[in-house]
Motif scaffolding. Structure first.
Motif, PDB file in Angstrom:
ATOM      1  N   THR A 132       0.848  -1.206   0.000  1.00  9.93           N
ATOM      2  CA  THR A 132       0.000   0.000   0.000  1.00  9.93           C
ATOM      3  C   THR A 132       0.877   1.248   0.000  1.00  9.93           C
ATOM      4  O   THR A 132       0.639   2.207  -0.741  1.00  9.93           O
ATOM      5  CB  THR A 132      -0.917  -0.007   1.239  1.00  9.93           C
ATOM      6  OG1 THR A 132      -1.731  -1.170   1.192  1.00  9.93           O
ATOM      7  CG2 THR A 132      -1.803   1.231   1.286  1.00  9.93           C
ATOM      8  N   VAL A 158       1.578   1.562   7.467  1.00 12.16           N
ATOM      9  CA  VAL A 158       1.693   2.102   6.108  1.00 12.16           C
ATOM     10  C   VAL A 158       2.545   3.380   6.139  1.00 12.16           C
ATOM     11  O   VAL A 158       3.503   3.532   5.367  1.00 12.16           O
ATOM     12  CB  VAL A 158       0.295   2.403   5.511  1.00 12.16           C
ATOM     13  CG1 VAL A 158       0.413   3.099   4.165  1.00 12.16           C
ATOM     14  CG2 VAL A 158      -0.523   1.119   5.371  1.00 12.16           C
ATOM     15  N   GLY A 159       2.218   4.278   7.055  1.00  9.79           N
ATOM     16  CA  GLY A 159       2.868   5.588   7.088  1.00  9.79           C
ATOM     17  C   GLY A 159       4.375   5.511   7.294  1.00  9.79           C
ATOM     18  O   GLY A 159       5.130   6.268   6.666  1.00  9.79           O
ATOM     19  N   ASN A 221      -3.716   9.232   5.288  1.00  5.62           N
ATOM     20  CA  ASN A 221      -4.227   8.032   5.951  1.00  5.62           C
ATOM     21  C   ASN A 221      -5.389   8.337   6.875  1.00  5.62           C
ATOM     22  O   ASN A 221      -6.005   7.406   7.391  1.00  5.62           O
ATOM     23  CB  ASN A 221      -3.114   7.388   6.804  1.00  5.62           C
ATOM     24  CG  ASN A 221      -2.133   6.584   5.965  1.00  5.62           C
ATOM     25  OD1 ASN A 221      -2.534   5.865   5.071  1.00  5.62           O
ATOM     26  ND2 ASN A 221      -0.848   6.719   6.264  1.00  5.62           N
ATOM     27  N   CYS A 243      -5.462   7.334   0.922  1.00  7.67           N
ATOM     28  CA  CYS A 243      -5.260   5.921   1.270  1.00  7.67           C
ATOM     29  C   CYS A 243      -6.308   5.448   2.260  1.00  7.67           C
ATOM     30  O   CYS A 243      -6.770   4.310   2.192  1.00  7.67           O
ATOM     31  CB  CYS A 243      -3.857   5.774   1.861  1.00  7.67           C
ATOM     32  SG  CYS A 243      -3.485   4.114   2.405  1.00  7.67           S
TER      33      CYS A 243
END
Ligand code: NDP
Length: 333
Positions: A132, A158-159, A221, A243
């Protein structure tokens, strides 16, 4: 784990407000018999995802989850027995196993995984989180050398990867996270150029100081107020990779959204695009090769947050929504 019992965590009620332990129940079920085309799986690791909570609101890119069913969730599992061609006992797979010890899942819904050590990397850097970050940043955000990239939920799974890939691509990187410790970690350990603690208030001012040349790519996010704070700082022709919207997940669906969006998008000629990681699976091999090269050369640090025990899965998800995690949170079953 008792080899004759299938411990299962049911979602007993969909939350109207914040998710709590009272919405789940641990129960003992039977070990299922796989039907034709299915494999019986023993679940090894369960992925905790912000999206688990979003699925409770209704159908999204998957069907809604219903009360009094085994809580849905992705996991890494070993094939115990198979009635599906192409899968055999001992194979490792990823799929929606649910929160339980054993699951019978159609082979067409499973992805075969390589046997690597540590196995946890199959859920973090080489799993949904890593892919992702990779596709969302590179295919939607399209950062160029020297540009400023801002990412929210920056200390999450993810970040934390988005920010590190942006550094690899030569960008000035700003992370937004909750709390001084997480912010310090982003700059001292992960190499972010700056970090903004959104819980400290005055986020717009702090962001403007951290991104003095404006924002070229915002990897969103969280949505809500943080998106609203980033918009006026976007440079002309900036890109916003949408996202997720974690600020909107844990509570009643909210009508509140960022103000001023349409005008700013026009004036600044912004591109704002959502994406779902599955859309890019045809390019998975190239992404995995890059992620592997960056990880093994030490350019990309993998942060995992592994909690033991199936019984702790509800608490672990509630904690993730509250920001207790650093990096990819998962359960070792
Ligand atoms: P993370 O590991 O990033 O954990 C979630 C983090 O969000 C928490 O640690 C918390 O950190 C932060 N957070 C929680 N509430 C808020 C809030 N109100 N405002 C700001 N930050 C908040 O979880 P995931 O990796 O599972 O998810 C990250 C995002 O990626 C989600 O939006 C998810 O939906 C999205 N996603 C999208 C995919 C796609 O295909 N589009 C695929 C996978 C994930 P803090 O302490 O900083 O508050």
């Amino acid at each position: 784990m008792n080899a004759n019992v299938n411990r299962q965590i049911l979602l007993v009620e969909k939350p109207a407000g914040k998710l709590g332990p009272e919405h789940f129940k641990l129960t003992n079920g039977a070990i299922p018999e796989p039907k034709d085309g299915e494999a019986l799986l023993r679940v090894r690791y369960i992925s905790l995802d912000a999206a688990n909570r979003a699925w409770m609101h209704g159908a999204t890119y998957r069907s809604a989850i219903e009360a009094n069913t085994v809580m849905a969730g992705g996991g890494i599992a070993e094939v115990v027995s198979s009635k599906a061609p192409g899968l055999a006992a001992g194979d490792l797979v990823f799929g929606d196993t649910g929160w339980q010890d054993y699951a019978a899942v159609p082979a067409k819904h499973l992805t075969r995984m390589p046997k690597i050590e540590p196995m946890t990397h199959l859920l973090s850097i080489y799993g949904v989180a890593g892919l992702t970050a990779y596709f969302g940043l590179l295919k939607i955000g399209k950062p160029r050398n020297g540009e400023t990239v801002v990412v929210s939920a920056a200390a999450g799974s993810v970040g934390s990867i988005v920010g590190q890939i942006a550094k690899i691509k030569g960008c000035h990187v700003v992370g937004i996270a909750g709390g001084k410790d997480k912010c310090r970690w982003l700059t001292s350990e992960l190499g972010f150029d700056a970090a903004v603690d959104y819980k400290d208030g005055a986020i717009f001012k702090a962001l403007r100081a951290a991104a003095p040349k404006g924002i070229d790519v915002y990897f969103d996010n969280v949505g809500g107020d943080i998106l609203e704070a980033c918009l006026p700082l976007m440079n002309n022709y900036g890109r916003i990779a949408c996202c997720g919207a974690i600020s909107q997940y844990d509570g009643a669906p909210s009508a509140h959204g960022p103000r001023g969006v349409p005008g700013l998008i026009v004036v600044k000629r912004l591109v704002m695009q959502g994406f779902i990681v599955m859309d890019f699976m045809a390019q998975r091999d190239k992404a995995l090769a890059d992620l592997q090269a960056w990880t093994s050369s030490g350019k990309l640090k993998v942060q995992e947050d592994v909690i033991d025990g199936l019984e702790n899965t509800p608490k672990a998800l509630i904690g993730l929504l509250a920001g207790d995690n650093r990096g990819k949170r998962m359960i070792r079953v």
